[in-house]
Design a protein around this motif. Structure first.
Motif, PDB file in Angstrom:
ATOM      1  N   ASP A  64      -4.325 -46.877-126.515  1.00 41.27           N
ATOM      2  CA  ASP A  64      -5.420 -47.591-125.856  1.00 41.27           C
ATOM      3  C   ASP A  64      -6.760 -46.922-126.121  1.00 41.27           C
ATOM      4  O   ASP A  64      -7.812 -47.541-125.981  1.00 41.27           O
ATOM      5  CB  ASP A  64      -5.178 -47.634-124.340  1.00 41.27           C
ATOM      6  N   PHE A  65      -6.702 -45.627-126.498  1.00 45.24           N
ATOM      7  CA  PHE A  65      -7.929 -44.879-126.746  1.00 45.24           C
ATOM      8  C   PHE A  65      -7.601 -43.706-127.649  1.00 45.24           C
ATOM      9  O   PHE A  65      -6.537 -43.097-127.529  1.00 45.24           O
ATOM     10  CB  PHE A  65      -8.531 -44.364-125.432  1.00 45.24           C
ATOM     11  N   VAL A  66      -8.520 -43.409-128.564  1.00 42.29           N
ATOM     12  CA  VAL A  66      -8.343 -42.309-129.506  1.00 42.29           C
ATOM     13  C   VAL A  66      -9.519 -41.349-129.387  1.00 42.29           C
ATOM     14  O   VAL A  66     -10.674 -41.779-129.321  1.00 42.29           O
ATOM     15  CB  VAL A  66      -8.243 -42.829-130.953  1.00 42.29           C
ATOM     16  N   VAL A  67      -9.217 -40.056-129.352  1.00 43.08           N
ATOM     17  CA  VAL A  67     -10.236 -39.026-129.503  1.00 43.08           C
ATOM     18  C   VAL A  67     -10.165 -38.550-130.948  1.00 43.08           C
ATOM     19  O   VAL A  67      -9.146 -38.004-131.380  1.00 43.08           O
ATOM     20  CB  VAL A  67     -10.022 -37.849-128.538  1.00 43.08           C
ATOM     21  N   ALA A  68     -11.234 -38.815-131.709  1.00 42.37           N
ATOM     22  CA  ALA A  68     -11.253 -38.521-133.136  1.00 42.37           C
ATOM     23  C   ALA A  68     -12.041 -37.241-133.385  1.00 42.37           C
ATOM     24  O   ALA A  68     -13.234 -37.168-133.086  1.00 42.37           O
ATOM     25  CB  ALA A  68     -11.871 -39.683-133.907  1.00 42.37           C
TER      26      ALA A  68
END
Length: 329
Positions: A64-68
């Protein structure tokens, strides 16, 4: 809410991961990095999927969410994929190597309409609120000195690429200075420009600067941004000193938790305030996930990096090439 971390060998990973693990309802479903050993260790520790290919990881886990995170030279590729896949994400600063990268990502952000946050974390904190309040009638002079530990910390964290300008974009100016270029633009306005810049690698002799000084101007107003990798101290400990002069106040900060405000009348006021970036990553993670859930835009977007990276690029151009150091790194 399912989270994934890509470029996970970045030394900032704990600043995002540790707060995420404490947020109720959040599950880390995957980690990715080109370093297979890093992926194996993290995946085992977190009990989640791991892959050296971030595309495969995201398609497999559907977060649902990515920390790149990752190398600065890889950030455009990561963001391009996430924008085109429609996956909400936060991209670690500086979001690429230069203003050209920032412009490309801002245009793609606009076209896709995807949620793409940038952790300009001072915006999440009380210090920026205080600055904006006292600067409501304008600033005249600002100075931000922010000197971090030795560059060996990047080698110890297996992030040797930070000392290669082709992979990182530069040294302390692009790494530490981003937050202060952002504050300068917020307080001085979009017309701020680089008046002077000088940089050196005299302390350690690496190909990136271990000291940089940049002077910004907007009309008669000036801002000095001084950064470096010179302080013999552990990570997240800084030699810092900020000073801001407005027509009515003089603000001074020289520790991570306290600001002194001196009014034109001479009255002095001590104010508790988080004045470094470190404390604000926890607030950032909670805020950014709340915004995704509620369908609200991020506090800072990819497009906000365009004027910042233009100033950064101008600073490097003004400073010119580093002179060959006589110091052996």
């Amino acid at each position: 809410m399912k989270l994934a971390f890509i470029g996970a060998s970045h030394w900032h990973l704990p600043l995002y991961l540790d707060p995420a693990l404490q947020i109720e309802g959040v599950q880390v479903v995957g980690v990715s990095d080109p370093d297979a050993a890093c992926v194996k260790a993290l995946a085992a520790r977190l009990g989640c999927a791991g892959d050296t290919d971030f595309r495969a990881l995201c398609r497999k886990t559907r977060p649902d969410f990515v920390v790149a995170l990752g190398r600065h030279c890889d950030m455009v590729e990561e963001a391009r994929f996430l924008l085109e896949e429609g996956i909400p994400f936060a991209l670690e600063k500086p979001c690429g190597l230069n203003a050209r990268d920032a412009i490309e990502l801002a245009a793609l952000e606009e076209r896709t309409g995807n949620f793409a946050a940038v952790p300009l974390v001072f915006r999440n904190g009380d210090f920026t609120l205080l600055l904006r309040k006292i600067a409501a009638q304008g600033t005249q002079y600002m100075s931000f000195r922010f000197i971090a530990g030795f560059p060996a910390r990047y080698q110890q964290a297996n992030c040797h690429w930070m000392l290669d300008p082709a992979l990182s974009g530069g040294g302390s100016t692009i790494n530490l200075g981003i937050h202060f270029f952002d504050l300068a633009l917020l307080l001085m306005g979009a017309d701020a420009r680089v008046r002077h810049a000088t940089m050196s690698n005299a302390a350690f002799g690496h190909p990136v600067e271990d000291y940089g000084l940049v002077v910004l101007e907007q009309g008669a107003d000036l801002c000095v941004i001084e950064t470096g990798y010179l302080y013999p101290a552990p990570t997240s400990t800084f030699d810092m000193h900020y000073a801001v002069r407005t027509p009515h106040d003089y603000l001074v900060a020289h520790d991570p938790e306290t600001v002194e405000l001196v009014h034109s009348s001479g009255e002095r006021q001590m104010i508790a305030s988080h004045t470094t970036n470190v404390a604000h990553y926890r607030t950032f993670m909670r805020d950014v996930l709340d915004r995704v859930r509620a369908g609200r835009p991020p506090l800072a977007r990819l497009s906000d990096m365009v004027p910042i990276m233009r100033l950064v690029g101008d600073a490097y151009a003004k400073a010119g090439p580093l002179r060959k150091s006589t110091v052996s790194a």
